[in-house]
Design a protein around this motif. Structure first.
Motif, PDB file in Angstrom:
ATOM      1  N   ALA A 192       0.743  -1.154   0.000  1.00 29.07           N
ATOM      2  CA  ALA A 192      -0.115  -0.076  -0.137  1.00 29.07           C
ATOM      3  C   ALA A 192       0.824   1.332   0.086  1.00 29.07           C
ATOM      4  CB  ALA A 192      -0.831  -0.025   1.273  1.00 29.07           C
ATOM      5  N   SER A 193       2.041   1.292   0.863  1.00 30.61           N
ATOM      6  CA  SER A 193       2.724   2.483   0.853  1.00 30.61           C
ATOM      7  C   SER A 193       3.560   2.340  -0.435  1.00 30.61           C
ATOM      8  CB  SER A 193       3.715   2.354   2.151  1.00 30.61           C
ATOM      9  OG  SER A 193       2.856   2.213   3.181  1.00 30.61           O
ATOM     10  N   GLY A 194       4.151   1.383  -0.847  1.00 29.78           N
ATOM     11  CA  GLY A 194       4.721   1.711  -2.118  1.00 29.78           C
ATOM     12  C   GLY A 194       4.079   2.214  -3.193  1.00 29.78           C
ATOM     13  N   SER A 195       2.806   1.934  -3.351  1.00 31.72           N
ATOM     14  CA  SER A 195       1.796   2.409  -4.357  1.00 31.72           C
ATOM     15  C   SER A 195       1.821   3.921  -4.244  1.00 31.72           C
ATOM     16  CB  SER A 195       0.389   1.925  -4.256  1.00 31.72           C
ATOM     17  OG  SER A 195      -0.330   2.220  -3.108  1.00 31.72           O
ATOM     18  N   ALA A 196       1.608   4.375  -3.122  1.00 27.52           N
ATOM     19  CA  ALA A 196       1.808   5.806  -2.638  1.00 27.52           C
ATOM     20  C   ALA A 196       3.137   6.456  -3.303  1.00 27.52           C
ATOM     21  CB  ALA A 196       1.435   6.100  -1.356  1.00 27.52           C
ATOM     22  N   PHE A 197       4.277   5.513  -2.976  1.00 29.49           N
ATOM     23  CA  PHE A 197       5.443   6.225  -3.449  1.00 29.49           C
ATOM     24  C   PHE A 197       5.706   6.361  -4.938  1.00 29.49           C
ATOM     25  CE2 PHE A 197       7.373   4.121   0.612  1.00 29.49           C
ATOM     26  CZ  PHE A 197       6.820   5.183   1.225  1.00 29.49           C
ATOM     27  N   ILE A 198       5.126   5.389  -5.561  1.00 28.74           N
ATOM     28  CA  ILE A 198       5.145   5.418  -7.014  1.00 28.74           C
ATOM     29  C   ILE A 198       4.329   6.694  -7.356  1.00 28.74           C
ATOM     30  CG2 ILE A 198       4.110   4.270  -9.135  1.00 28.74           C
ATOM     31  CD1 ILE A 198       4.571   1.757  -7.900  1.00 28.74           C
ATOM     32  N   ALA A 199       2.990   7.057  -7.102  1.00 26.38           N
ATOM     33  CA  ALA A 199       2.366   8.125  -7.246  1.00 26.38           C
ATOM     34  C   ALA A 199       3.216   9.533  -6.973  1.00 26.38           C
ATOM     35  CB  ALA A 199       1.284   8.347  -6.316  1.00 26.38           C
ATOM     36  N   VAL A 200       4.152   9.536  -5.790  1.00 26.62           N
ATOM     37  CA  VAL A 200       4.950  10.448  -5.519  1.00 26.62           C
ATOM     38  C   VAL A 200       5.933  10.771  -6.553  1.00 26.62           C
ATOM     39  CG1 VAL A 200       6.763  11.244  -4.008  1.00 26.62           C
ATOM     40  CG2 VAL A 200       4.747  10.363  -3.328  1.00 26.62           C
ATOM     41  N   ALA A 201       6.631   9.536  -7.110  1.00 27.86           N
ATOM     42  CA  ALA A 201       7.470   9.641  -8.036  1.00 27.86           C
ATOM     43  C   ALA A 201       6.871  10.261  -9.732  1.00 27.86           C
ATOM     44  CB  ALA A 201       8.233   8.534  -8.512  1.00 27.86           C
ATOM     45  N   VAL A 202       5.745   9.959  -9.755  1.00 28.93           N
ATOM     46  CA  VAL A 202       4.988  10.328 -11.011  1.00 28.93           C
ATOM     47  C   VAL A 202       4.665  11.970 -10.829  1.00 28.93           C
ATOM     48  CG1 VAL A 202       2.911  10.445 -12.175  1.00 28.93           C
ATOM     49  CG2 VAL A 202       3.828   8.246 -11.452  1.00 28.93           C
ATOM     50  N   CYS A 203       4.438  12.282  -9.706  1.00 25.13           N
ATOM     51  CA  CYS A 203       4.040  13.816  -9.369  1.00 25.13           C
ATOM     52  C   CYS A 203       5.536  14.372  -9.573  1.00 25.13           C
ATOM     53  CB  CYS A 203       3.569  13.842  -8.069  1.00 25.13           C
ATOM     54  SG  CYS A 203       3.066  15.713  -7.427  1.00 25.13           S
ATOM     55  N   ALA A 204       6.697  13.923  -9.150  1.00 28.49           N
ATOM     56  CA  ALA A 204       7.968  14.544  -9.344  1.00 28.49           C
ATOM     57  C   ALA A 204       8.241  14.773 -10.504  1.00 28.49           C
ATOM     58  CB  ALA A 204       8.761  13.807  -8.467  1.00 28.49           C
ATOM     59  N   VAL A 205       8.004  13.846 -11.499  1.00 26.13           N
ATOM     60  CA  VAL A 205       8.198  13.942 -12.702  1.00 26.13           C
ATOM     61  C   VAL A 205       7.481  15.077 -13.583  1.00 26.13           C
ATOM     62  CG1 VAL A 205       8.155  12.761 -15.125  1.00 26.13           C
ATOM     63  CG2 VAL A 205       8.979  11.421 -13.244  1.00 26.13           C
ATOM     64  N   ALA A 206       6.008  15.175 -13.090  1.00 27.80           N
ATOM     65  CA  ALA A 206       5.040  16.150 -13.829  1.00 27.80           C
ATOM     66  C   ALA A 206       5.618  17.569 -13.387  1.00 27.80           C
ATOM     67  CB  ALA A 206       3.711  15.891 -13.175  1.00 27.80           C
ATOM     68  N   THR A 207       6.221  17.772 -12.105  1.00 32.11           N
ATOM     69  CA  THR A 207       6.698  18.897 -11.742  1.00 32.11           C
ATOM     70  C   THR A 207       7.851  19.498 -12.593  1.00 32.11           C
ATOM     71  OG1 THR A 207       6.133  18.449  -9.450  1.00 32.11           O
ATOM     72  CG2 THR A 207       7.541  20.451  -9.728  1.00 32.11           C
ATOM     73  N   VAL A 208       8.681  18.693 -13.078  1.00 32.97           N
ATOM     74  CA  VAL A 208       9.451  18.934 -14.251  1.00 32.97           C
ATOM     75  C   VAL A 208       9.150  19.705 -15.295  1.00 32.97           C
ATOM     76  CG1 VAL A 208      11.400  17.958 -15.503  1.00 32.97           C
ATOM     77  CG2 VAL A 208      11.232  17.020 -13.405  1.00 32.97           C
ATOM     78  N   LEU A 209       7.940  19.210 -15.987  1.00 32.95           N
ATOM     79  CA  LEU A 209       7.517  19.854 -16.951  1.00 32.95           C
ATOM     80  C   LEU A 209       7.051  21.522 -16.725  1.00 32.95           C
ATOM     81  CD1 LEU A 209       5.144  16.991 -18.170  1.00 32.95           C
ATOM     82  CD2 LEU A 209       7.227  17.384 -19.033  1.00 32.95           C
ATOM     83  N   ALA A 210       6.498  21.646 -15.323  1.00 30.61           N
ATOM     84  CA  ALA A 210       6.087  22.900 -15.035  1.00 30.61           C
ATOM     85  C   ALA A 210       7.485  23.828 -14.991  1.00 30.61           C
ATOM     86  CB  ALA A 210       5.469  22.968 -13.687  1.00 30.61           C
ATOM     87  N   ALA A 211       8.525  23.369 -14.524  1.00 36.44           N
ATOM     88  CA  ALA A 211       9.713  24.100 -14.415  1.00 36.44           C
ATOM     89  C   ALA A 211      10.156  24.059 -15.858  1.00 36.44           C
ATOM     90  CB  ALA A 211      10.697  23.234 -13.641  1.00 36.44           C
ATOM     91  N   LEU A 212      10.269  23.403 -16.730  1.00 32.92           N
ATOM     92  CA  LEU A 212      10.706  23.511 -18.116  1.00 32.92           C
ATOM     93  C   LEU A 212       9.872  24.779 -18.648  1.00 32.92           C
ATOM     94  CD1 LEU A 212      10.933  19.863 -19.432  1.00 32.92           C
ATOM     95  CD2 LEU A 212      12.813  21.392 -19.054  1.00 32.92           C
ATOM     96  N   ALA A 213       8.582  25.092 -18.161  1.00 30.59           N
ATOM     97  CA  ALA A 213       7.976  26.302 -18.948  1.00 30.59           C
ATOM     98  C   ALA A 213       8.462  27.377 -18.206  1.00 30.59           C
ATOM     99  CB  ALA A 213       6.499  25.974 -18.695  1.00 30.59           C
ATOM    100  N   MET A 214       9.170  27.444 -17.323  1.00 32.79           N
ATOM    101  CA  MET A 214       9.680  28.987 -16.754  1.00 32.79           C
ATOM    102  C   MET A 214      10.375  29.645 -17.496  1.00 32.79           C
ATOM    103  SD  MET A 214      10.895  27.644 -13.024  1.00 32.79           S
ATOM    104  CE  MET A 214      11.367  29.418 -12.469  1.00 32.79           C
TER     105      MET A 214
END
Length: 467
Positions: free
Chosen positions: A421-443
């Motif tokens: 259960a916790s591992g599934s949450a960590f996967i979601a956290v990793a996906v969120c971190a990758v998505a944040t890169v896209l926002a930073a690229l648009a700076m």
């Protein structure tokens, strides 16, 4: 720093005490609400406080926040059930909504852009200190005294912080007439609340495809749409839409949204993961999380040298690259729990986020004058709070779904189920971190800001007196 310590200690002390709280009050499936409802109250109140601070000054707002936080802490300490504790966390959140952004805004008022990285590093160091003190106190209280003292410990801290602000912080603010955007505040609160309720209870209290679930999502969307319409017509909107019309402010806000989700996802689930999967004590589990908030201020305090040399955007991207690698490693290692691996991954994520959160906030602050800085800072931290609230709700929904699907037939107490259960949450956290890169690229692509070379910290009438 003293005021920030209130929020920091509360954030780090609670996660390690969750198992003890659940053991006393019950309601394992409800425990994510302890974080979500607090973060929600904090998030929706930040724009209101930020707008008021630009008109009446920072000092009365932060003092009012400390008073609310004190009241909420006392009530939480006497909570008799999980619903009561969740309700009292709302009061705490409303106080935190004033304390944290005002502390950061005050630093933005009295220091130049070149100085702010070091100063923000000092403020971030409070989180590092709290990351050691908080989990330690949480573990000691939970194991040897009572979890209730994790809230009572805030009482002397509130009095000390309030006394120091009243005695040492002085500001001169020209009187202004202001109109509070009550309709906007109500619509924003109800809209976000409906969406978080839909996410957190979906698959638990009701099925995802049930009329109740669909209705909650639709209601949340309609309320937020109404909020946008109200803000377009409001004389003094609590969340001015011009903030989102500027590329730098929009992208840094999106980056802050992702930072909030990542940081809260880890601090909420790492202790439960370690305690449930490999039977680590609350004290040790808390120290593992502490490595995250130790890495953050180390990087934040040094980020000024980077962004003055290579620019805000490049600094943020470097930090996100470090965080993405560490979060992916954490997700991959989740099926085979290891305390050292988790600690190192948390440290790496914190190190990366220290190069993300501080430079992106300072970039936003440096692009506006004093009379807009409260709103801009508030919007940035509002996004972080929303990211935290929605993030922990989504991660909680994912973890609860995996937990429920694998806990039948006595699996409820299985360490493997907790790890899954916790591992599934960590996967979601990793996906969120990758998505944040896209926002930073648009700076916007820019080198060191010219404003960083300005010597004067007060750039408009009514700025705070550095004394």
């Amino acid at each position: 720093m003293l005021s920030t310590g209130l929020v920091a200690i509360d954030s780090t002390i609670l996660a390690t005490s969750v198992p003890s709280i659940v053991g006393d009050l019950g309601g394992f499936s409800q425990f994510p609400w302890l974080f979500s409802i607090y973060l929600l109250a904090q998030a929706v109140s930040v724009p209101v406080y930020a707008k008021l601070s630009d008109t009446v000054g920072r000092k009365p707002i932060i003092l009012a926040g400390i008073a609310l936080f004190l009241l909420g802490s006392i009530l939480c300490g006497f909570a008799w059930s999980m619903p009561a504790l969740i309700a009292f966390r709302v009061v705490q959140g409303l106080g935190a909504g004033a304390v944290q952004p005002m502390a950061v805004t005050i630093a933005g008022d009295i220091y130049s852009v070149a100085e702010r990285a070091k100063v923000q590093g000092y403020i971030a160091s409070v989180w590092a200190i709290s990351s050691v003190i908080g989990p330690t106190l949480g573990g000691v209280f939970s194991e040897f005294i009572s979890w209730r003292f994790i809230f009572f410990v805030n009482i002397p801290l509130c009095f000390i912080a309030g006394f120091m602000l009243m005695r040492r912080f002085h500001e001169k603010v020209a009187p202004q007439r202001h109109r509070i955007d009550y309709p906007g505040a109500v619509l924003l609160t109800l809209g976000i609340s409906a969406l978080i309720l839909a996410v957190l209870e979906g698959g638990q209290a009701w099925a995802w495809n049930s009329p109740t679930s669909i209705g909650a999502f639709v209601l949340g969307g309609l309320l937020l749409a109404a909020f946008l319409l109200v803000e377009r017509r409001a004389i003094e909107p609590i969340l001015p839409l011009w903030v989102f019309s500027r590329r730098l402010l929009l992208t840094t806000t999106l980056v802050s949204l992702g930072v909030g989700a990542v940081i809260t996802g880890l601090t909420s689930f790492v202790p439960t993961y370690l305690e449930g999967a490999i039977n680590i004590s609350p004290l040790v589990a808390g120290l593992a999380v502490a490595s995250l908030t130790i890495g953050w201020p180390i990087a934040a305090s040094q980020s000024g040298r980077l962004y003055l040399t290579i620019g805000f955007r490049s600094t943020v991207l470097i930090g996100l690259a470090i965080s993405v690698v560490a979060s992916v490693l954490l997700a991959l290692s989740a099926p085979t729990p290891n305390l050292l691996v988790v600690t190192l991954c948390c440290f790496g994520i914190g190190l990366g986020l220290g190069l993300v959160a501080t430079p992106s906030l300072i970039a936003a602050q440096s692009s506006v004058q004093w009379n807009e800085r409260g709103v801009v800072t508030g919007t940035n931290l509002f996004a972080r709070s929303i990211g935290s609230a929605v993030g922990v709700a989504i991660f909680g929904a994912i973890a609860n779904g995996i937990y429920a699907a694998n806990s039948a037939g006595g699996g409820e107490k299985s360490p493997a189920v907790i790890a899954l259960a916790s591992g599934s949450a960590f996967i979601a956290v990793a996906v969120c971190a990758v998505a944040t890169v896209l926002a930073a690229l648009a700076m916007p692509r820019r080198s060191a800001p010219a404003a960083a070379r300005a010597a004067s910290p007060a750039d408009a009438a009514g700025a705070a007196d550095p004394a």
